[in-house]
Design a protein around this motif. Structure first.
Motif, PDB file in Angstrom:
ATOM      1  N   VAL A  17       0.868  -1.186   0.000  1.00 54.18           N
ATOM      2  CA  VAL A  17       0.000   0.000   0.000  1.00 54.18           C
ATOM      3  C   VAL A  17       0.900   1.230   0.000  1.00 54.18           C
ATOM      4  N   LEU A  18       0.828   2.017  -1.049  1.00 49.92           N
ATOM      5  CA  LEU A  18       1.708   3.174  -1.164  1.00 49.92           C
ATOM      6  C   LEU A  18       1.370   4.224  -0.120  1.00 49.92           C
ATOM      7  N   GLN A  19       2.406   4.825   0.454  1.00 45.51           N
ATOM      8  CA  GLN A  19       2.273   5.856   1.477  1.00 45.51           C
ATOM      9  C   GLN A  19       2.969   7.130   0.995  1.00 45.51           C
ATOM     10  N   ASN A  20       2.584   8.251   1.588  1.00 43.12           N
ATOM     11  CA  ASN A  20       3.218   9.517   1.223  1.00 43.12           C
ATOM     12  C   ASN A  20       4.606   9.660   1.831  1.00 43.12           C
ATOM     13  N   GLU A  21       4.831   8.997   2.972  1.00 39.01           N
ATOM     14  CA  GLU A  21       6.137   9.067   3.609  1.00 39.01           C
ATOM     15  C   GLU A  21       7.028   7.924   3.113  1.00 39.01           C
ATOM     16  N   GLU A  22       8.303   7.976   3.500  1.00 39.76           N
ATOM     17  CA  GLU A  22       9.248   6.941   3.084  1.00 39.76           C
ATOM     18  C   GLU A  22       8.805   5.585   3.621  1.00 39.76           C
ATOM     19  N   MET A  23       8.917   4.572   2.788  1.00 40.25           N
ATOM     20  CA  MET A  23       8.444   3.238   3.143  1.00 40.25           C
ATOM     21  C   MET A  23       9.610   2.288   3.372  1.00 40.25           C
ATOM     22  N   GLU A  24       9.372   1.307   4.250  1.00 44.33           N
ATOM     23  CA  GLU A  24      10.350   0.249   4.451  1.00 44.33           C
ATOM     24  C   GLU A  24      10.394  -0.641   3.206  1.00 44.33           C
ATOM     25  N   PRO A  25      11.543  -1.278   2.934  1.00 43.59           N
ATOM     26  CA  PRO A  25      11.615  -2.183   1.774  1.00 43.59           C
ATOM     27  C   PRO A  25      10.619  -3.339   1.911  1.00 43.59           C
ATOM     28  N   THR A  26      10.120  -3.781   0.798  1.00 43.41           N
ATOM     29  CA  THR A  26       9.291  -4.990   0.743  1.00 43.41           C
ATOM     30  C   THR A  26      10.199  -6.149   0.368  1.00 43.41           C
ATOM     31  N   ILE A  27      10.234  -7.170   1.222  1.00 45.66           N
ATOM     32  CA  ILE A  27      11.182  -8.270   1.041  1.00 45.66           C
ATOM     33  C   ILE A  27      10.475  -9.494   0.452  1.00 45.66           C
ATOM     34  N   LEU A  28      11.021  -9.979  -0.644  1.00 52.42           N
ATOM     35  CA  LEU A  28      10.574 -11.243  -1.237  1.00 52.42           C
ATOM     36  C   LEU A  28      11.684 -12.268  -1.013  1.00 52.42           C
ATOM     37  N   ASP A  29      11.357 -13.339  -0.304  1.00 52.42           N
ATOM     38  CA  ASP A  29      12.358 -14.355   0.016  1.00 52.42           C
ATOM     39  C   ASP A  29      12.392 -15.453  -1.035  1.00 52.42           C
ATOM     40  N   CYS A  30      13.571 -15.956  -1.256  1.00 59.27           N
ATOM     41  CA  CYS A  30      13.778 -17.083  -2.164  1.00 59.27           C
ATOM     42  C   CYS A  30      14.247 -18.264  -1.315  1.00 59.27           C
ATOM     43  N   ASP A  31      13.338 -19.184  -1.048  1.00 57.46           N
ATOM     44  CA  ASP A  31      13.612 -20.280  -0.115  1.00 57.46           C
ATOM     45  C   ASP A  31      14.164 -21.489  -0.874  1.00 57.46           C
ATOM     46  N   TYR A  32      15.367 -21.899  -0.519  1.00 56.30           N
ATOM     47  CA  TYR A  32      15.956 -23.085  -1.142  1.00 56.30           C
ATOM     48  C   TYR A  32      16.973 -23.691  -0.185  1.00 56.30           C
ATOM     49  N   GLU A  33      17.297 -24.959  -0.403  1.00 58.60           N
ATOM     50  CA  GLU A  33      18.273 -25.669   0.422  1.00 58.60           C
ATOM     51  C   GLU A  33      19.346 -26.254  -0.485  1.00 58.60           C
ATOM     52  N   ILE A  34      20.589 -25.955  -0.144  1.00 64.91           N
ATOM     53  CA  ILE A  34      21.721 -26.472  -0.915  1.00 64.91           C
ATOM     54  C   ILE A  34      22.270 -27.711  -0.202  1.00 64.91           C
ATOM     55  N   GLU A  35      22.335 -28.832  -0.914  1.00 61.07           N
ATOM     56  CA  GLU A  35      22.751 -30.095  -0.293  1.00 61.07           C
ATOM     57  C   GLU A  35      24.258 -30.159  -0.063  1.00 61.07           C
ATOM     58  N   ASP A  36      25.032 -29.728  -1.012  1.00 58.85           N
ATOM     59  CA  ASP A  36      26.492 -29.769  -0.902  1.00 58.85           C
ATOM     60  C   ASP A  36      27.051 -28.367  -1.095  1.00 58.85           C
ATOM     61  N   LYS A  37      28.319 -28.211  -0.731  1.00 60.18           N
ATOM     62  CA  LYS A  37      28.966 -26.923  -0.963  1.00 60.18           C
ATOM     63  C   LYS A  37      29.126 -26.727  -2.466  1.00 60.18           C
ATOM     64  N   PRO A  38      28.408 -25.732  -3.033  1.00 59.22           N
ATOM     65  CA  PRO A  38      28.422 -25.596  -4.493  1.00 59.22           C
ATOM     66  C   PRO A  38      29.716 -24.957  -4.993  1.00 59.22           C
ATOM     67  N   THR A  39      30.116 -25.377  -6.190  1.00 56.07           N
ATOM     68  CA  THR A  39      31.263 -24.722  -6.826  1.00 56.07           C
ATOM     69  C   THR A  39      30.835 -23.393  -7.443  1.00 56.07           C
ATOM     70  N   PHE A  40      29.570 -23.290  -7.763  1.00 54.05           N
ATOM     71  CA  PHE A  40      29.023 -21.992  -8.161  1.00 54.05           C
ATOM     72  C   PHE A  40      27.541 -21.946  -7.793  1.00 54.05           C
ATOM     73  N   LEU A  41      27.043 -20.734  -7.611  1.00 51.09           N
ATOM     74  CA  LEU A  41      25.630 -20.538  -7.264  1.00 51.09           C
ATOM     75  C   LEU A  41      25.191 -19.183  -7.828  1.00 51.09           C
ATOM     76  N   THR A  42      24.088 -19.194  -8.518  1.00 50.50           N
ATOM     77  CA  THR A  42      23.525 -17.942  -9.038  1.00 50.50           C
ATOM     78  C   THR A  42      22.061 -17.829  -8.609  1.00 50.50           C
ATOM     79  N   VAL A  43      21.664 -16.629  -8.273  1.00 45.80           N
ATOM     80  CA  VAL A  43      20.265 -16.315  -7.942  1.00 45.80           C
ATOM     81  C   VAL A  43      19.819 -15.191  -8.862  1.00 45.80           C
TER      82      VAL A  43
END
Length: 245
Positions: A17-43
């Motif tokens: 909901v837009l406000q006239n004053e400064e707003m806090e960031p809206t956070i969208l989470d990306c939920d995932y589980e990594i099984e092993d230590k990756p050699t590379f990871l991109t999001v």
């Protein structure tokens, strides 16, 4: 070859909901589980299939230049180094922030996709009026709302909660905002006026805009929510008892 993980869909729409004053960031989470230590990871984050943000493990996160004022790339979502900058922090929202967001994660052995719908609501500068017009032998109630987002639904409802009209004429202006009007004919007598309210609602948003009045021409001021409806009901009950206000 990377293993495909099931796609995750968030059923709940995130409302901003837009406000006239400064707003806090809206956070969208990306939920995932990594099984092993990756050699590379991109999001990568997409809005309506257009890339807006990317983070590669071991490098600084960065929004796509076109969206640098829409994303806070310094936001840290986790102390886990594999998730440190995986969330999307939306800032400076406008109605164009509305959209279908998608997070896509890739490692050398895994992949994961999640979806989140975001809906912006802007009623900061709206107007809402319920007009009473006497035309020949009938009374017309006209409810008009202007400068709202998203597309509204308008309902004219009587004091006993019967829906009288719910088919607005809606127009979108050049800035993407909506104006809408509903007109309904009622046949109450001046000695026995009915109380009405005009309710403006938005899909997925719990709060309404309302205006109240009677078929005898008494129109209320527009406001958020339904507090004035109590007054309208009182007026109706007193008119039934022939009490002069």
């Amino acid at each position: 070859e990377a293993l495909g993980y099931p796609t995750k869909d968030e059923n709940d729409v995130k409302i901003i909901v837009l406000q006239n004053e400064e707003m806090e960031p809206t956070i969208l989470d990306c939920d995932y589980e990594i099984e092993d230590k990756p050699t590379f990871l991109t999001v990568k984050w997409f809005r309506d299939d257009k890339t807006i943000y990317q983070w590669i493990l071991g490098k600084a996160p960065a929004p796509i230049p076109e969206f640098k004022n829409d994303v806070d790339s310094s936001y840290e979502s986790s102390t886990d180094p594999n998730k440190q900058y995986s969330s999307l922090a939306l800032i400076n929202p406008t109605i164009e922030t509305t959209g279908d967001y998608k997070c896509v994660v890739h490692t050398n052995t895994q992949s994961f996709t999640s979806h989140q719908k975001v809906q912006v609501v802007d009623v900061r500068n709206y107007t809402l009026n319920l007009h009473h017009n006497k035309i020949h032998n009938e009374t017309q109630l006209e409810c008009t709302v202007t400068n709202v987002y998203p597309r509204p639904t308008i309902t004219i409802q009587s004091s006993d909660e019967d829906v009288v009209k719910r088919e607005p004429r809606v127009q979108e202006d050049e800035d993407g905002y909506f104006n809408a009007t509903v007109v309904v004919a009622v046949y109450d007598t001046e000695d026995d006026p009915e109380a009405y309210q005009c309710i403006v609602s938005f899909d997925g948003y719990a709060k309404n805009l309302t205006a109240v009045g009677t078929s005898a021409g008494s129109a209320g001021l527009s406001h958020v929510d339904m507090n004035m409806w109590l007054f309208c009901c009182l007026y109706y009950l007193l008119s039934k008892l022939k009490v002069v206000l």
